[in-house]
Design a protein around this motif. Structure first.
Motif, mmCIF file in Angstrom:
data_model
loop_
_atom_site.group_PDB
_atom_site.id
_atom_site.type_symbol
_atom_site.label_atom_id
_atom_site.label_comp_id
_atom_site.label_asym_id
_atom_site.label_seq_id
_atom_site.Cartn_x
_atom_site.Cartn_y
_atom_site.Cartn_z
ATOM 1 N N TYR A 80 0.802 -1.225 0.000
ATOM 2 C CA TYR A 80 0.000 0.000 0.000
ATOM 3 C C TYR A 80 0.833 1.272 0.000
ATOM 4 N N CYS A 81 0.196 2.323 -0.489
ATOM 5 C CA CYS A 81 0.795 3.654 -0.436
ATOM 6 C C CYS A 81 -0.331 4.646 -0.168
ATOM 7 N N GLY A 82 -0.073 5.605 0.702
ATOM 8 C CA GLY A 82 -1.116 6.572 1.075
ATOM 9 C C GLY A 82 -0.932 7.923 0.399
ATOM 10 N N ILE A 92 2.830 15.798 -9.821
ATOM 11 C CA ILE A 92 3.783 14.826 -10.391
ATOM 12 C C ILE A 92 4.755 14.260 -9.355
ATOM 13 N N GLY A 93 4.895 14.925 -8.193
ATOM 14 C CA GLY A 93 5.692 14.302 -7.121
ATOM 15 C C GLY A 93 5.002 13.026 -6.663
ATOM 16 N N ASN A 94 3.669 13.094 -6.491
ATOM 17 C CA ASN A 94 2.899 11.914 -6.075
ATOM 18 C C ASN A 94 2.911 10.824 -7.142
ATOM 19 N N LEU A 95 3.085 11.258 -8.407
ATOM 20 C CA LEU A 95 2.966 10.301 -9.507
ATOM 21 C C LEU A 95 3.973 9.158 -9.383
ATOM 22 N N ALA A 113 -4.191 1.706 -2.987
ATOM 23 C CA ALA A 113 -3.966 3.154 -2.910
ATOM 24 C C ALA A 113 -4.876 3.653 -1.792
ATOM 25 N N LEU A 114 -4.267 4.169 -0.761
ATOM 26 C CA LEU A 114 -5.053 4.606 0.391
ATOM 27 C C LEU A 114 -5.207 6.125 0.365
ATOM 28 N N ILE A 115 -6.444 6.580 0.337
ATOM 29 C CA ILE A 115 -6.674 8.035 0.422
ATOM 30 C C ILE A 115 -6.785 8.372 1.912
ATOM 31 N N LEU A 224 1.186 13.730 16.571
ATOM 32 C CA LEU A 224 0.563 12.402 16.618
ATOM 33 C C LEU A 224 0.355 11.782 15.232
ATOM 34 N N TYR A 225 0.639 12.555 14.181
ATOM 35 C CA TYR A 225 0.368 12.051 12.818
ATOM 36 C C TYR A 225 0.959 10.661 12.609
ATOM 37 N N GLN A 226 2.205 10.492 13.021
ATOM 38 C CA GLN A 226 2.897 9.212 12.782
ATOM 39 C C GLN A 226 2.135 8.032 13.388
ATOM 40 N N ILE A 244 3.794 -4.592 3.279
ATOM 41 C CA ILE A 244 4.704 -3.643 2.612
ATOM 42 C C ILE A 244 4.017 -2.297 2.397
ATOM 43 N N GLN A 245 4.721 -1.239 2.790
ATOM 44 C CA GLN A 245 4.220 0.116 2.530
ATOM 45 C C GLN A 245 5.226 0.862 1.661
ATOM 46 N N ILE A 246 4.691 1.582 0.680
ATOM 47 C CA ILE A 246 5.531 2.392 -0.214
ATOM 48 C C ILE A 246 5.326 3.863 0.117
ATOM 49 N N GLY A 247 6.338 4.655 -0.059
ATOM 50 C CA GLY A 247 6.186 6.109 0.109
ATOM 51 C C GLY A 247 7.440 6.793 -0.387
ATOM 52 N N GLY A 248 7.376 8.099 -0.533
ATOM 53 C CA GLY A 248 8.587 8.873 -0.839
ATOM 54 C C GLY A 248 9.516 8.792 0.367
ATOM 55 N N PRO A 276 12.538 7.789 -4.578
ATOM 56 C CA PRO A 276 13.285 9.033 -4.351
ATOM 57 C C PRO A 276 12.374 10.248 -4.474
ATOM 58 N N LEU A 277 12.750 11.309 -3.813
ATOM 59 C CA LEU A 277 11.955 12.537 -3.947
ATOM 60 C C LEU A 277 12.312 13.220 -5.260
ATOM 61 N N VAL A 278 11.308 13.569 -6.024
ATOM 62 C CA VAL A 278 11.546 14.263 -7.288
ATOM 63 C C VAL A 278 11.710 15.742 -6.978
ATOM 64 N N THR A 279 12.764 16.310 -7.516
ATOM 65 C CA THR A 279 13.036 17.723 -7.235
ATOM 66 C C THR A 279 13.095 18.535 -8.526
ATOM 67 N N LYS A 285 11.926 20.165 -3.624
ATOM 68 C CA LYS A 285 10.994 19.047 -3.773
ATOM 69 C C LYS A 285 9.772 19.500 -4.574
ATOM 70 N N LEU A 286 9.370 18.696 -5.540
ATOM 71 C CA LEU A 286 8.160 19.032 -6.303
ATOM 72 C C LEU A 286 6.950 18.676 -5.465
ATOM 73 N N GLY A 287 6.098 19.630 -5.240
ATOM 74 C CA GLY A 287 4.928 19.337 -4.419
ATOM 75 C C GLY A 287 3.967 20.482 -4.459
HETATM 76 C C1 YSA Z 1 0.325 7.570 3.928
HETATM 77 C C2 YSA Z 1 -0.029 6.407 4.625
HETATM 78 C C3 YSA Z 1 -1.146 6.419 5.425
HETATM 79 O O1 YSA Z 1 -1.481 5.298 6.102
HETATM 80 C C4 YSA Z 1 -1.973 7.537 5.540
HETATM 81 C C5 YSA Z 1 -1.612 8.681 4.853
HETATM 82 C C6 YSA Z 1 -0.483 8.685 4.043
HETATM 83 C C7 YSA Z 1 -0.136 9.950 3.289
HETATM 84 C C8 YSA Z 1 1.235 10.511 3.616
HETATM 85 N N1 YSA Z 1 1.451 10.749 5.003
HETATM 86 C C9 YSA Z 1 1.351 11.840 2.857
HETATM 87 O O2 YSA Z 1 1.130 12.877 3.363
HETATM 88 N N2 YSA Z 1 1.588 11.715 1.604
HETATM 89 S S1 YSA Z 1 1.408 12.888 0.516
HETATM 90 O O3 YSA Z 1 0.019 13.045 0.201
HETATM 91 O O4 YSA Z 1 2.105 14.063 0.898
HETATM 92 O O5 YSA Z 1 2.154 12.307 -0.736
HETATM 93 C C10 YSA Z 1 1.750 11.058 -1.278
HETATM 94 C C11 YSA Z 1 2.980 10.269 -1.670
HETATM 95 O O6 YSA Z 1 3.680 11.005 -2.671
HETATM 96 C C12 YSA Z 1 3.944 10.099 -0.497
HETATM 97 O O7 YSA Z 1 4.495 8.812 -0.539
HETATM 98 C C13 YSA Z 1 5.006 11.130 -0.753
HETATM 99 O O8 YSA Z 1 6.272 10.777 -0.226
HETATM 100 C C14 YSA Z 1 5.044 11.115 -2.274
HETATM 101 N N3 YSA Z 1 5.606 12.368 -2.794
HETATM 102 C C15 YSA Z 1 5.171 13.633 -2.606
HETATM 103 N N4 YSA Z 1 5.985 14.521 -3.227
HETATM 104 C C16 YSA Z 1 6.950 13.787 -3.818
HETATM 105 C C17 YSA Z 1 6.706 12.416 -3.541
HETATM 106 N N5 YSA Z 1 7.492 11.428 -4.003
HETATM 107 C C18 YSA Z 1 8.552 11.798 -4.760
HETATM 108 N N6 YSA Z 1 8.847 13.093 -5.055
HETATM 109 C C19 YSA Z 1 8.072 14.105 -4.614
HETATM 110 N N7 YSA Z 1 8.367 15.349 -4.935
#
Ligand code: YSA
Length: 480
Positions: A80-82, A92-95, A113-115, A224-226, A244-248, A276-279, A285-287
């Motif tokens: 999963y990834c949130g 596109i960072g999330n992409l 995909a967890l919203i 407390l978010y974590q 398994i959890q995926i994330g940036g 990796p974080l896309v910059t 960081k792209l966001g």
């Molecule tokens: C994850 C798990 C949960 O159980 C509940 C919520 C979450 C959401 C998480 N805490 C969060 O805030 N994610 S996010 O909405 O900011 O981004 C979604 C995903 O895109 C994350 O994995 C984040 O690391 C990734 N992301 C955002 N900007 C990025 C990027 N990945 C690469 N480059 C970037 N610039």
């Protein structure tokens, strides 16, 4: 979250099932579709850690475990990834995180995909130097709908336009964590889950340490978010066996919190995989908060703008981005790069990258539109303008004034300029035309008395694009 917006996933998830998942939205019950598929073979699962060669999953937690590759080939895993719906579109960072989930699906695993409908209200402090503005429940609900639609669209575009194989992909789940928080009792949560969290560990997280050092500090909610992200992992582990959890890489602290919680409660090993974080080229960081977002929803960044974003990227990023943002096989990427290096001015790599990302995000229709717009804007040929509707031409030349003109026989170039209000009255107008400062449908016209010709000056879509001087565009829409 209101019952009316609950995300409902009706699925028959057996590996031997004849039915595909149906991802649906409670507010649109009529849109529930269950697709029957012919394949009844179980999916073979493969080791997604080989994605390392594309620059994906270079950070693994816990590091150096031999068990993870074994787990991945032992059978389909839930991964999963949130995504927190803090805006009405992904960017596109999330992409990249989303592409990783798709890679998992292609490798035979069950992607989730967890919203973060609940966590968005709390606000993830990871990678944030300042407290987030609170998000209202109604804004969150509307964002959830938008993110849900984007996720569904992108998974489906991938399967329809990129995967295109006879073998169907394993189903994907789109969930919302509000579904398990909405009836959760606070005292119950703290007295059962809360006691597993150690203050020392929570305080040692990078996201907490950096904020505590800042003059603004950090509020309890963010701190407390974590614990909430950790609990999600635990919930998905209990319900689906998700390990398994995926994330940036900015999510590693939250993923570790989940790892700790699950190992304390169940003594089961779970893993985190980071993209990796896309910059930007300047390293930011792209966001969305960074103010440089390239959005995945067409109403915020059109398919043409997305296409152009990738076309304009510098050569130096091409190989890495082709590996990260496309599903092209590695040999095809090498081939593309070879052609690109031979003649960089052709921008072969940029074109391939822009095409593949636009196809994934906006499907073949979106890509087609982006290419038509690009040709109309940059090819300088009247034929390409004919491929656009009036609304599209206006969308492309956003700042160009447009005038509706009734077509009468014998209108000349000079009259056209005056009717469109883009040439001055008096002799100066004629001079501008004779000096070569007037273009009709990209072609210079120097005879002010030339009568307008259908097909040349008046395009078959009843439009004319005028340019006065170097960059003052005007659109004429003809009526009869
Ligand atoms: C994850 C798990 C949960 O159980 C509940 C919520 C979450 C959401 C998480 N805490 C969060 O805030 N994610 S996010 O909405 O900011 O981004 C979604 C995903 O895109 C994350 O994995 C984040 O690391 C990734 N992301 C955002 N900007 C990025 C990027 N990945 C690469 N480059 C970037 N610039």
């Amino acid at each position: 979250m209101a019952a009316s917006t609950r995300i409902n996933v009706c699925a028959i998830t057996s590996r031997y099932s004849k039915f595909r998942i149906c991802i649906s939205h409670m507010s649109r019950p009529n849109k529930i579709h269950c697709h029957q598929i012919n394949c009844i073979r179980p999916y073979a699962s493969s080791n997604i850690l080989t994605l390392h060669e594309r620059g994906i999953f270079n950070d693994i937690f816990p590091d150096g475990s031999d068990e993870l590759p074994k787990l991945l080939i032992s059978g389909p895993q839930h991964i999963y990834c949130g995504f927190d719906p803090t805006a009405d579109s992904l960017h596109i960072g999330n992409l990249l995180a989303l592409i990783s989930l798709i890679h998992c699906q292609r490798a035979g695993h069950n992607s989730i995909a967890l919203i973060g409908g609940a966590t968005a209200l709390i606000g993830d402090p990871s990678g944030k130097t300042k407290e987030r503005d609170p998000l209202s429940k109604s804004a969150a609900e509307s964002n959830i709908r938008c993110i849900h639609d984007s996720l569904t669209r992108i998974f489906s575009n991938h399967e329809r336009c990129i995967w295109k194989k006879d073998k169907p992909l394993p189903p994907v789940r789109i969930l919302n964590n509000m579904d398990w928080y909405k009836d959760k009792n606070l005292i119950d949560f703290l007295s059962t889950v809360g006691r597993y969290f150690r203050m020392g560990t929570m305080l040692s997280r990078h996201s907490v340490k950096t904020r505590l050092k800042s003059p603004e500090g950090m509020n309890l909610t963010e701190f407390l978010y974590q614990a909430f992200q950790a609990y999600d992992f635990y919930h998905l582990h209990k319900k689906y066996g998700c390990q398994i959890q995926i994330g940036g890489t900015d999510q590693l602290g939250n993923i570790m919190a989940g790892h700790e919680l699950i190992s304390r409660i169940t003594e089961k090993q779970v893993y985190g995989l980071a993209v990796p974080l896309v910059t930007t080229t300047t390293g930011d960081k792209l966001g969305k908060t960074e103010g440089n977002a390239v959005w995945l929803n067409a109403d915020k960044t059109s398919s043409f703008e997305l296409f152009q974003y990738f076309i304009r990227l510098p050569d130096i990023q091409m190989e890495r981005y082709l590996k990260l943002f496309t599903f092209l096989p590695m040999n095809e990427i090498e081939d593309t790069m070879r052609k690109h290096r031979n003649k960089p001015e052709n921008r072969t790599a940029q074109k391939k990258l822009a095409e593949q990302v636009t196809l994934l995000v906006h499907g073949d229709e979106g890509l087609n539109k982006a290419i038509r717009f690009t040709n109309a804007l940059y090819s300088g040929s009247p034929e390409t303008l004919q491929q656009l509707s009036g609304a599209e031409l206006k969308g492309l030349f956003k700042s160009a004034p447009s005038t509706v003109v009734t077509l009468e026989p014998g209108i000349t170039i000079l009259q056209l300029g005056r009717l469109a209000n883009c040439l001055p009255q008096g002799g100066k107008a004629e001079q501008i035309i004779r000096d070569g400062g007037f273009h009709v449908n990209y072609k210079k016209v120097t005879n002010p008395n030339q009568v307008l010709l259908q097909g040349e000056h008046i395009l078959c879509n009843d439009l004319t694009l005028l340019k006065v001087g170097k960059k003052n565009y005007h659109i004429v829409q003809w009526v009869y």
